[in-house]
Design a protein around this motif. Structure first.
Motif, mmCIF file in Angstrom:
data_model
loop_
_atom_site.group_PDB
_atom_site.id
_atom_site.type_symbol
_atom_site.label_atom_id
_atom_site.label_comp_id
_atom_site.label_asym_id
_atom_site.label_seq_id
_atom_site.Cartn_x
_atom_site.Cartn_y
_atom_site.Cartn_z
ATOM 1 N N PRO A 71 -9.577 10.723 -6.764
ATOM 2 C CA PRO A 71 -10.655 9.965 -7.061
ATOM 3 C C PRO A 71 -10.795 8.392 -6.731
ATOM 4 C CG PRO A 71 -9.457 10.918 -9.154
ATOM 5 C CD PRO A 71 -8.629 11.283 -7.978
ATOM 6 N N MET A 72 -9.734 8.075 -5.937
ATOM 7 C CA MET A 72 -9.928 6.657 -5.534
ATOM 8 C C MET A 72 -9.903 6.802 -3.982
ATOM 9 S SD MET A 72 -9.500 4.579 -7.732
ATOM 10 C CE MET A 72 -9.347 2.900 -6.905
ATOM 11 N N GLY A 73 -10.163 8.100 -3.342
ATOM 12 C CA GLY A 73 -10.409 8.482 -2.128
ATOM 13 C C GLY A 73 -9.434 8.537 -1.224
ATOM 14 N N ARG A 74 -8.200 8.528 -1.809
ATOM 15 C CA ARG A 74 -6.754 8.488 -0.868
ATOM 16 C C ARG A 74 -6.667 10.302 -0.723
ATOM 17 N NH1 ARG A 74 -5.308 4.356 -4.411
ATOM 18 N NH2 ARG A 74 -5.087 2.403 -3.193
ATOM 19 N N LEU A 75 -5.941 10.517 0.327
ATOM 20 C CA LEU A 75 -5.715 11.904 0.741
ATOM 21 C C LEU A 75 -4.532 12.277 -0.024
ATOM 22 C CD1 LEU A 75 -7.073 14.313 2.042
ATOM 23 C CD2 LEU A 75 -5.599 13.412 4.113
ATOM 24 N N PHE A 76 -4.374 13.211 -0.754
ATOM 25 C CA PHE A 76 -3.195 13.908 -1.146
ATOM 26 C C PHE A 76 -3.068 15.324 -0.160
ATOM 27 C CE2 PHE A 76 -3.944 12.482 -5.715
ATOM 28 C CZ PHE A 76 -2.921 11.306 -5.337
ATOM 29 N N GLY A 77 -1.616 15.176 0.134
ATOM 30 C CA GLY A 77 -1.445 16.398 0.949
ATOM 31 C C GLY A 77 -0.038 17.110 0.565
ATOM 32 N N PHE A 78 -0.103 18.509 0.637
ATOM 33 C CA PHE A 78 0.900 19.486 0.118
ATOM 34 C C PHE A 78 1.343 20.233 1.348
ATOM 35 C CE2 PHE A 78 0.159 18.013 -4.245
ATOM 36 C CZ PHE A 78 1.439 17.725 -4.656
ATOM 37 N N ALA A 93 0.953 -1.250 0.080
ATOM 38 C CA ALA A 93 0.141 -0.016 0.028
ATOM 39 C C ALA A 93 0.749 1.159 0.038
ATOM 40 C CB ALA A 93 -0.965 -0.040 1.097
ATOM 41 N N LEU A 94 2.144 0.936 0.851
ATOM 42 C CA LEU A 94 2.897 2.411 0.695
ATOM 43 C C LEU A 94 3.509 2.551 -0.535
ATOM 44 C CD1 LEU A 94 4.415 4.754 2.501
ATOM 45 C CD2 LEU A 94 6.330 2.817 2.668
ATOM 46 N N SER A 95 3.842 1.632 -1.336
ATOM 47 C CA SER A 95 4.405 1.711 -2.709
ATOM 48 C C SER A 95 3.237 2.332 -3.568
ATOM 49 C CB SER A 95 4.707 0.358 -3.277
ATOM 50 O OG SER A 95 5.675 -0.304 -2.557
ATOM 51 N N VAL A 96 2.097 1.955 -3.565
ATOM 52 C CA VAL A 96 1.275 2.721 -4.256
ATOM 53 C C VAL A 96 0.885 4.071 -3.997
ATOM 54 C CG1 VAL A 96 -1.384 2.635 -4.709
ATOM 55 C CG2 VAL A 96 -0.410 0.417 -4.909
ATOM 56 N N PHE A 97 0.826 4.280 -2.683
ATOM 57 C CA PHE A 97 0.890 5.841 -2.122
ATOM 58 C C PHE A 97 1.941 6.525 -2.723
ATOM 59 C CE2 PHE A 97 2.108 8.560 1.286
ATOM 60 C CZ PHE A 97 0.873 9.049 1.904
ATOM 61 N N ALA A 98 3.349 5.778 -2.588
ATOM 62 C CA ALA A 98 4.379 6.675 -2.791
ATOM 63 C C ALA A 98 4.100 7.055 -4.394
ATOM 64 C CB ALA A 98 5.654 5.990 -2.418
ATOM 65 N N PHE A 99 3.896 6.083 -5.266
ATOM 66 C CA PHE A 99 3.970 6.318 -6.641
ATOM 67 C C PHE A 99 2.820 7.257 -6.971
ATOM 68 C CE2 PHE A 99 2.333 4.750 -10.829
ATOM 69 C CZ PHE A 99 3.394 4.960 -11.531
ATOM 70 N N GLU A 100 1.712 7.147 -6.603
ATOM 71 C CA GLU A 100 0.492 8.213 -6.651
ATOM 72 C C GLU A 100 1.001 9.665 -6.359
ATOM 73 O OE1 GLU A 100 -3.632 5.727 -6.171
ATOM 74 O OE2 GLU A 100 -2.739 6.856 -4.658
ATOM 75 N N ARG A 101 1.910 9.768 -5.274
ATOM 76 C CA ARG A 101 2.198 11.053 -5.062
ATOM 77 C C ARG A 101 3.504 11.516 -5.786
ATOM 78 N NH1 ARG A 101 -1.138 8.794 -2.019
ATOM 79 N NH2 ARG A 101 -2.313 9.662 -0.574
#
Length: 376
Positions: A184-191, A83-91
């Motif tokens: 769109p997948m519901g994950r939170l993006f933070g900057f 899940a962290l790999s997906v998280f990192a790739f999306e970000r």
């Protein structure tokens, strides 16, 4: 500090997590860890909890992956790391997109920490270090223009009203501005857009230019070392094992240096890494406040004790090397807790910033809601 002593005094689970960190940075042998795991009575759910609290789950998984541990535990670590790999790739994709969008509007930003730090320090594997927000450096004069672009991209920020109404106070009292959006997948993006690297409490803190240089070339280990001594040490007093692993990874086998004003914080990190991670450290000159702080932080880390804002403030004061500096920090701490923030400004419209100092105690004590309960 011996693993056996940690296991007896604290817990075998805490000893296991520290052992994994030591194997990862090569200050302990994998064979010794395997023997410890084979003969230890370990609660693997507790190992996972401690690894999460110390933000070292990818490291623990990398080290334990070839060790004979229960499959449910291995699966739990594996699922998190995937899940962290997906998280990192999306970000990674989103941060590159936002940087491009801002650049098209003439707003110059530079990515640092987070993904970039992991690429530089952890061998390019963006899933090997836990992180949350994406960090960018920006000039204070471009904050308002950046806010307009981020809002147009669907991001929200609770600090916008503060910046709009009191821009000078915002830049003086804050160090960054934060934006969030659901993907769109519901994950939170933070900057987080930072215009200086440090917090409110430090005297004459070095800026980005002193720590990271003025050019746009890729950051080096030495530049990141200076930054992390400031962030992990001077600001947060090494809150978890991840902060110590970062420091060791940055300095291992390299000659690195920090500005003079950061050297006591560097020595504190070296002392903690020596005690907890068995990392070689230079001799520390006689410095009783430093050693007392190192003992307290070691205890916090070994007991997995989260630190409140008050405890962080206490560390600033306790780490001080002189009475006058302690007094100055105590006064600054009082100012820090009285300082208005975006919650105060969003809750009530007052014409002058200084009036929010008067309104702050009302909000903190929640007087209106208390009165409402009394008379309802």
């Amino acid at each position: 500090m011996e693993i056996e002593a940690i296991s007896r005094t604290y817990s075998p689970e805490m000893a296991c997590v520290i052992f994994c960190c030591r194997v990862f940075i090569k200050t302990a042998a994998a064979e010794d860890l395997e023997q410890f795991v084979a003969y230890g009575d370990i609660d693997w759910n507790e190992v996972y909890r401690l690894a999460a609290l110390h933000r070292v789950r990818p490291i623990v998984y990398r080290v334990l992956n070839n060790t004979n541990i229960p499959e449910p535990t291995l699966t739990r670590f594996r699922n998190y790391c995937r899940a962290l790999s997906v998280f990192a790739f999306e970000r990674q994709i989103e941060s590159a997109r936002i940087k491009q969008v801002l650049g098209q509007q003439g707003i110059s930003v530079r990515m640092y920490k987070g993904l970039d730090f992991t690429k530089v320090v952890y061998g390019g594997d963006i899933s090997l270090r836990e992180f949350t927000d994406m960090d960018m450096m920006i000039a204070p004069g471009q904050l308002s223009a950046m806010v307009n672009v981020m809002k147009a991209e669907g991001y929200v920020c609770s600090q916008v009203e503060y910046l709009r109404r009191f821009p000078t106070n915002f830049v003086t009292n804050k160090k960054d501005i934060c934006f969030y959006k659901r993907s769109p997948m519901g994950r939170l993006f933070g900057f987080e857009f930072h215009y200086r690297p440090t917090n409110f409490m430090m005297d004459q803190s070095p800026g980005f230019d002193e720590l990271l240089g003025k050019d746009s070339s890729p950051f080096t280990h030495e530049q990141y070392y200076r930054l992390m001594v400031l962030n992990h040490g001077a600001s947060d007093y090494y809150p978890n094992l991840r902060s110590l692993v970062d420091i060791v990874m940055l300095s291992q086998g390299r000659v690195v240096d920090v500005p003079p004003k950061l050297r006591r914080y560097e020595r504190l990190g070296q002392e903690l890494a020596s005690r907890l991670l068995n990392s070689p450290a230079p001799a520390v000159p006689a410095d009783k406040p430093l050693l007392k702080c190192a003992t307290l932080i070691t205890e916090w880390q070994l007991t997995a004790t989260p630190r409140s804002g008050w405890e962080k403030m206490y560390m600033h004061i306790r780490f001080s090397s002189s009475f006058l500096h302690t007094l100055r920090l105590m006064l600054r701490a009082m100012h820090y807790f009285a300082l208005p923030n975006e919650k105060d400004i969003n809750n009530v419209q007052l014409p002058l910033f200084k009036l929010y100092y008067l309104a702050k105690p009302v909000r903190l004590l929640n007087i209106p809601s208390r009165l409402k309960k009394v008379f309802s």
